[in-house]
Design an enzyme around this catalytic site. Structure first.
Site, PDB file in Angstrom:
ATOM      1  N   THR A   1       0.824  -1.208   0.000  1.00 15.91           N
ATOM      2  CA  THR A   1       0.000   0.000   0.000  1.00 15.91           C
ATOM      3  C   THR A   1       0.859   1.260   0.000  1.00 15.91           C
ATOM      4  O   THR A   1       1.995   1.227   0.461  1.00 15.91           O
ATOM      5  CB  THR A   1      -0.858  -0.039   1.273  1.00 15.91           C
ATOM      6  OG1 THR A   1      -1.783  -1.101   1.127  1.00 15.91           O
ATOM      7  CG2 THR A   1      -1.586   1.236   1.549  1.00 15.91           C
TER       8      THR A   1
ATOM      9  N   ARG B   1     -13.887  -7.759  -0.965  1.00 16.50           N
ATOM     10  CA  ARG B   1     -13.314  -7.506   0.365  1.00 16.50           C
ATOM     11  C   ARG B   1     -12.942  -6.021   0.524  1.00 16.50           C
ATOM     12  O   ARG B   1     -12.378  -5.407  -0.367  1.00 16.50           O
ATOM     13  CB  ARG B   1     -12.086  -8.386   0.537  1.00 16.50           C
ATOM     14  CG  ARG B   1     -11.295  -8.151   1.816  1.00 16.50           C
ATOM     15  CD  ARG B   1     -10.094  -7.287   1.571  1.00 16.50           C
ATOM     16  NE  ARG B   1      -9.175  -7.273   2.705  1.00 16.50           N
ATOM     17  CZ  ARG B   1      -8.122  -6.473   2.796  1.00 16.50           C
ATOM     18  NH1 ARG B   1      -7.845  -5.653   1.801  1.00 16.50           N
ATOM     19  NH2 ARG B   1      -7.356  -6.489   3.842  1.00 16.50           N
ATOM     20  N   VAL B   2     -13.251  -5.441   1.664  1.00 12.23           N
ATOM     21  CA  VAL B   2     -12.867  -4.059   1.970  1.00 12.23           C
ATOM     22  C   VAL B   2     -11.844  -4.096   3.101  1.00 12.23           C
ATOM     23  O   VAL B   2     -12.107  -4.690   4.152  1.00 12.23           O
ATOM     24  CB  VAL B   2     -14.086  -3.214   2.396  1.00 12.23           C
ATOM     25  CG1 VAL B   2     -13.655  -1.799   2.764  1.00 12.23           C
ATOM     26  CG2 VAL B   2     -15.136  -3.191   1.293  1.00 12.23           C
ATOM     27  N   GLY B   3     -10.706  -3.477   2.889  1.00 14.08           N
ATOM     28  CA  GLY B   3      -9.658  -3.458   3.909  1.00 14.08           C
ATOM     29  C   GLY B   3      -9.749  -2.213   4.781  1.00 14.08           C
ATOM     30  O   GLY B   3     -10.786  -1.546   4.852  1.00 14.08           O
ATOM     31  N   ASP B   4      -8.647  -1.902   5.432  1.00  9.43           N
ATOM     32  CA  ASP B   4      -8.584  -0.734   6.330  1.00  9.43           C
ATOM     33  C   ASP B   4      -8.375   0.575   5.574  1.00  9.43           C
ATOM     34  O   ASP B   4      -8.767   1.648   6.052  1.00  9.43           O
ATOM     35  CB  ASP B   4      -7.420  -0.900   7.319  1.00  9.43           C
ATOM     36  CG  ASP B   4      -6.077  -1.013   6.583  1.00  9.43           C
ATOM     37  OD1 ASP B   4      -5.992  -1.778   5.593  1.00  9.43           O
ATOM     38  OD2 ASP B   4      -5.130  -0.314   6.980  1.00  9.43           O
TER      39      ASP B   4
ATOM     40  N   THR C   1      -0.248   0.855   6.802  1.00 10.71           N
ATOM     41  CA  THR C   1      -0.134  -0.219   5.801  1.00 10.71           C
ATOM     42  C   THR C   1       0.091  -1.536   6.519  1.00 10.71           C
ATOM     43  O   THR C   1       0.848  -1.599   7.491  1.00 10.71           O
ATOM     44  CB  THR C   1       1.029   0.054   4.823  1.00 10.71           C
ATOM     45  OG1 THR C   1       1.205  -1.111   4.005  1.00 10.71           O
ATOM     46  CG2 THR C   1       2.340   0.382   5.509  1.00 10.71           C
TER      47      THR C   1
ATOM     48  N   GLY D   1      -4.957  -5.552   6.611  1.00 13.38           N
ATOM     49  CA  GLY D   1      -6.055  -4.618   6.861  1.00 13.38           C
ATOM     50  C   GLY D   1      -7.044  -5.016   7.925  1.00 13.38           C
ATOM     51  O   GLY D   1      -7.533  -4.165   8.678  1.00 13.38           O
TER      52      GLY D   1
END
Ligand code: ASP
Length: 310
Positions: A178, A206-209, A229, A232
């Site tokens: 990231t 999928r949704v990360g941080d 980074t 997530g």
């Protein structure tokens, strides 16, 4: 009108150093970090605002296929690029984010449009693409984003049995590339931005941080600007970026203290793997990580640019 000095810190991802060197040499990373810091400095010296500077620096990182953001993003389980990005302005806590986006050349600039438009903080997938067309954001075909290195990387992940649906089994040593930037401009305003292709072989949708305010990104002029980074899910569960800011606000720590305290908390609570960059309201820059590598570089209070890969 410029009244004081400025600070800028950028990162190109955390992970094991050998994984970070997946497709490039150390010197390529070093060169690109120093080039981007120089471009950021030029803008800060001419009085450009922190929010514009972090967007600009992240644009440059997104355009460089070395990094896992924009062009060169890692591939999901379907062999597709799905990107997340968010940015936040410390002066008024305005934020913009996009998640699971495809075809957007610079997801961070689309997040900026969401911020400017003001009605919402986050747009997802097809809705974000519609909005991108409305804003006339630059679009690209899949071939632009997908590099041979990423195809090889996905094949390796699948061959190693990491095409499983359960993300908990994704090894933390996998490349986490990231990108992000945190800045204090010459008026003392703070801003942060983070952009990513996510995790290799991640589940579709999928949704990360990264696009979640308070997890992968946070900025508040009263405390600090933060870009994170790493894995997530661990950053979401620890509300990581806001936790770092809370260490400044409620424990009176500076950027170095808060970065270390944040990563200690991440490791202690969820055995988290990743790193963070921070600029505090006095312009102090810091980075900390629980992985062996974190590609990053900084200019503290207008001084010489420094790059570190470890
Ligand atoms: N935090 C990102 C994610 O989980 C990955 C990374 O930082 O490389 O989507």
């Amino acid at each position: 009108m410029a009244t004081q000095s400025y600070s800028l810190i950028i990162h190109g991802g955390a992970g094991a150093l050998e994984d970070l060197k997946y497709e490039a040499s150390e010197s390529e990373f070093r060169e690109s970090v120093l080039e981007i810091l120089a471009a950021g400095r030029e803008r800060l010296e001419s009085g450009v605002a922190a929010l514009d500077v972090v967007e600009y620096c992240v644009n440059l990182l997104e355009d460089n296929p070395l990094y896992n953001a924009g062009r060169g993003s890692v591939l999901n389980e379907n062999g597709e690029v799905e990107m997340d990005a968010a940015l936040m302005n410390g002066e008024d806590l305005k934020a913009g984010a996009v998640t699971c986006v495809k075809r957007i050349k610079n997801p961070i600039s689309l997040a900026r449009q969401v911020l400017e438009q003001g009605d919402h903080v986050m747009l997802a997938a097809e809705g974000a693409l519609e909005f991108a067309k409305f804003c006339q954001a630059e679009l690209r075909n899949d071939e632009y984003f997908i590099t041979n290195a990423r195809i090889k990387q996905l094949k390796e992940a699948k061959a190693a049995g990491r095409m499983m649906l359960d993300h908990e089994k994704v090894k933390p040593s996998q490349k986490l590339g990231t990108v992000g930037a945190a800045c204090m401009d010459s008026s003392g305003n703070l801003a942060a931005a983070t952009s990513t292709g996510g995790l290799v072989n991640k589940r579709w949708g999928r949704v990360g941080d990264t696009p979640v305010v308070g997890a992968g990104v946070f900025a508040d002029n009263e405390t600090c600007a933060v870009s994170a980074t790493g894995y997530g899910e661990q950053f979401l569960r620890t509300v990581f970026a806001k936790t770092v800011s809370d260490y400044v606000q409620f424990k009176g720590l500076d950027a170095p203290g808060a970065a270390i305290a944040g990563v200690d908390y991440l490791v202690r609570k969820v055995n988290g793997a990743g790193g963070v960059i921070v600029v505090d309201r006095h312009g102090k820059c810091a980075a900390a990580q629980s992985t062996s590598g974190l590609i990053h570089g900084w200019i503290e209070l207008g001084s010489e640019a420094i790059c570190k890969l470890g």
